[in-house]
Scaffold this active site. Sequence first.
Site, PDB file in Angstrom:
ATOM      1  N   GLY A 210      31.753 -14.820  56.883  1.00 51.75           N
ATOM      2  CA  GLY A 210      33.187 -14.674  56.686  1.00 51.75           C
ATOM      3  C   GLY A 210      33.647 -13.261  56.988  1.00 51.75           C
ATOM      4  N   GLY A 212      34.897  -9.412  55.379  1.00 54.22           N
ATOM      5  CA  GLY A 212      34.686  -8.571  54.210  1.00 54.22           C
ATOM      6  C   GLY A 212      33.504  -7.646  54.365  1.00 54.22           C
ATOM      7  CB  ILE A 214      28.864  -9.221  51.866  1.00 55.67           C
ATOM      8  CG1 ILE A 214      28.898  -8.586  50.464  1.00 55.67           C
ATOM      9  CG2 ILE A 214      27.534  -9.936  52.093  1.00 55.67           C
ATOM     10  CD1 ILE A 214      28.823  -9.572  49.317  1.00 55.67           C
ATOM     11  CD  GLU A 233      34.781 -20.872  57.318  1.00 53.64           C
ATOM     12  OE1 GLU A 233      35.602 -20.409  56.515  1.00 53.64           O
ATOM     13  OE2 GLU A 233      33.960 -21.748  57.020  1.00 53.64           O
ATOM     14  N   GLY A 331      35.548 -23.041  53.844  1.00 58.35           N
ATOM     15  CA  GLY A 331      34.437 -23.680  54.546  1.00 58.35           C
ATOM     16  C   GLY A 331      33.094 -23.504  53.878  1.00 58.35           C
TER      17      GLY A 331
END
Length: 626
Positions: A210, A212, A214, A233, A331
């Site tokens: 995703g 961010g 991390i 995604e 997701g």
Amino acid sequence: MTVALPPRPDWSHLIKSGSRVFVGGNAGVPYALIDDLIKHSKGFSDIELVHMLALGDTRWAKEEYRQLFKVNTFFIQGDEIRRAVDEGRADYTPVFLSEMSSLFSDGTLPLDAALVTVSPPDEFGYCSLGVSVDISMSAVRNATIAIAQINPQMPRTAGHSFIHISEFTACIEADEPLQAIEAPAIDSVTERIGQYVAMLVEDGATLQFGVGKIPSATLKYLQRHKDLGIHSEMLSDSIMDIIASGAITNRKKTFHPGKIVTSFCMGSERLYKFVHNNPHIEFYPSSYVNKPTNIAKNDNMISINSALEVDLTGQVVADSLGYDFYSGIGGQVDFVSGASMSKGGKPIIAMPSTAQNETVSRIVPCIAEGAGVTTSRGNVHYIVTEYGIASLRGKSIRERALELIRVAHPKFRAHLLAEVRKHYWVPHFQQKYPTDIPELGAIQLQKMVIQGETFYLRPLNPADERRLQEFFYSHTKETLRLRYNYDPKQMSREKSCNLVSVDQNSDAALCIVRQEGSRITIHAVGRFYYNEHDNSCEAAFVTRETQQGKGMGSRLLIKLIDIARKRKINKMLAFCRADNKPMIAIFEHHGFKRLFSGDPSEVELELPLQEPEAAEGAEQETENDH
């Protein structure tokens, strides 16, 4: 060829009060189109606006428009949307990203209109949904009418992103920047999380991640990997550096080989320029990208997602803080399921161990009242924090609790153990909580390659109880006799628990393990016991028979000597059977000297820890075995 554009929207003929209208989301929100609707909204009321995450000033959710619009969001993002949901002026509908489109196609949420941003049409009349294909394609195809904001700053993206201009009933032309977000700075906590996650990724794997800190930290530590692929995604700025590093080739992908597959992207203007007319990156609808069976077609699929809290059984909460809905399912479950089904796949949940300036543990005895489980305990394989990797697949509730306590922040571990003891999730004799070995540094897991095989050196911990039993029962009688000076017949749970429950601040216990997915096997154990009365320690180690002669004992001993020196311990002692010549030879090789012993069956050895030269030379020699 000149392509004729549809007329400007005459809103009074296109929608009516009570209509359900889809609004394109992520970085592709059609703000000029929404402003035009608001400008011409006289006589309208109770229009339901449906959308997913929306970047930017979501002005339609403001209090002043409560009579005009009712917001129904699939993902809560931004102050205005969150405030509206909290105050009951807006609704949050939880749904998997892979299934959002079906709400439109099967009539669960029939759409009267869809408002989307597209690129200018090409010479054949095709516009691109650009950076936000996601559920917008389905909305356009299933709505009664579709209205476009044609924006020259919307990139044209490859894949299944194109809609012919004739499919739009109306349009406006508006040149405005896409909503951008800058990559967050990586702090020391996320740096360590990224290092641990990267250890779980093998060359040739396919990644989902995703936006961010991390994901940015993880991709930073994957730049030396080889032949990685992406099926995700969404994409963020962090993909550009790893692509430039050469680590991403997509050659080993088994679904859409050679291509990065995604559904939308969010990031800086630089990212939007990067994906523009980029043939290596293909955008498809979320119903396709997030479909678990499609995800699973990628061998070695690695999904990397985050959480707000995880309980000690492995239940993951990702969209709510107690009764307060915070974000959305998105997701996560799609990719956790897909990676679980993938051959060699690994679903990973990565998060900081604490929140609110280390005052709150994200690893909790039980989830907060009102919170909802996003990912079930049965789906979770790995939980990663800055304190390590908890491997949960195939683990009992007892083992899961101990694994998760090990990766919790140290100041919360005693409380977590006390809480699970109340429910008998751990036996009464489990008294000690996991502790780290400070001298190993921030990363407690150290990868090593021995004769072409990959192993990991790390502290022994309470969750290793069963694995230590298996290690014990793998030994021959000869190994047991040489190690223990007699032939022990049993390694009970209680005894094994005692051996793995070590206060690593005084004593030290290390192991070398082989980890294949969730299968963990101990191949060597080394430890020392601290003697406070004379500031000395006593060392011992044992290696699985199949690994003897490969230097594992030496590696453990070198590390133990280093730890003892850093703790300012005066000397290290060892006691061996006189006929255990291989072990005596290892100790002597690392500088130990024999002491006089009145027992001819036993050899006592000593290493003064103020003389580092001998061990340092041996360490260099062992490292050359890689």
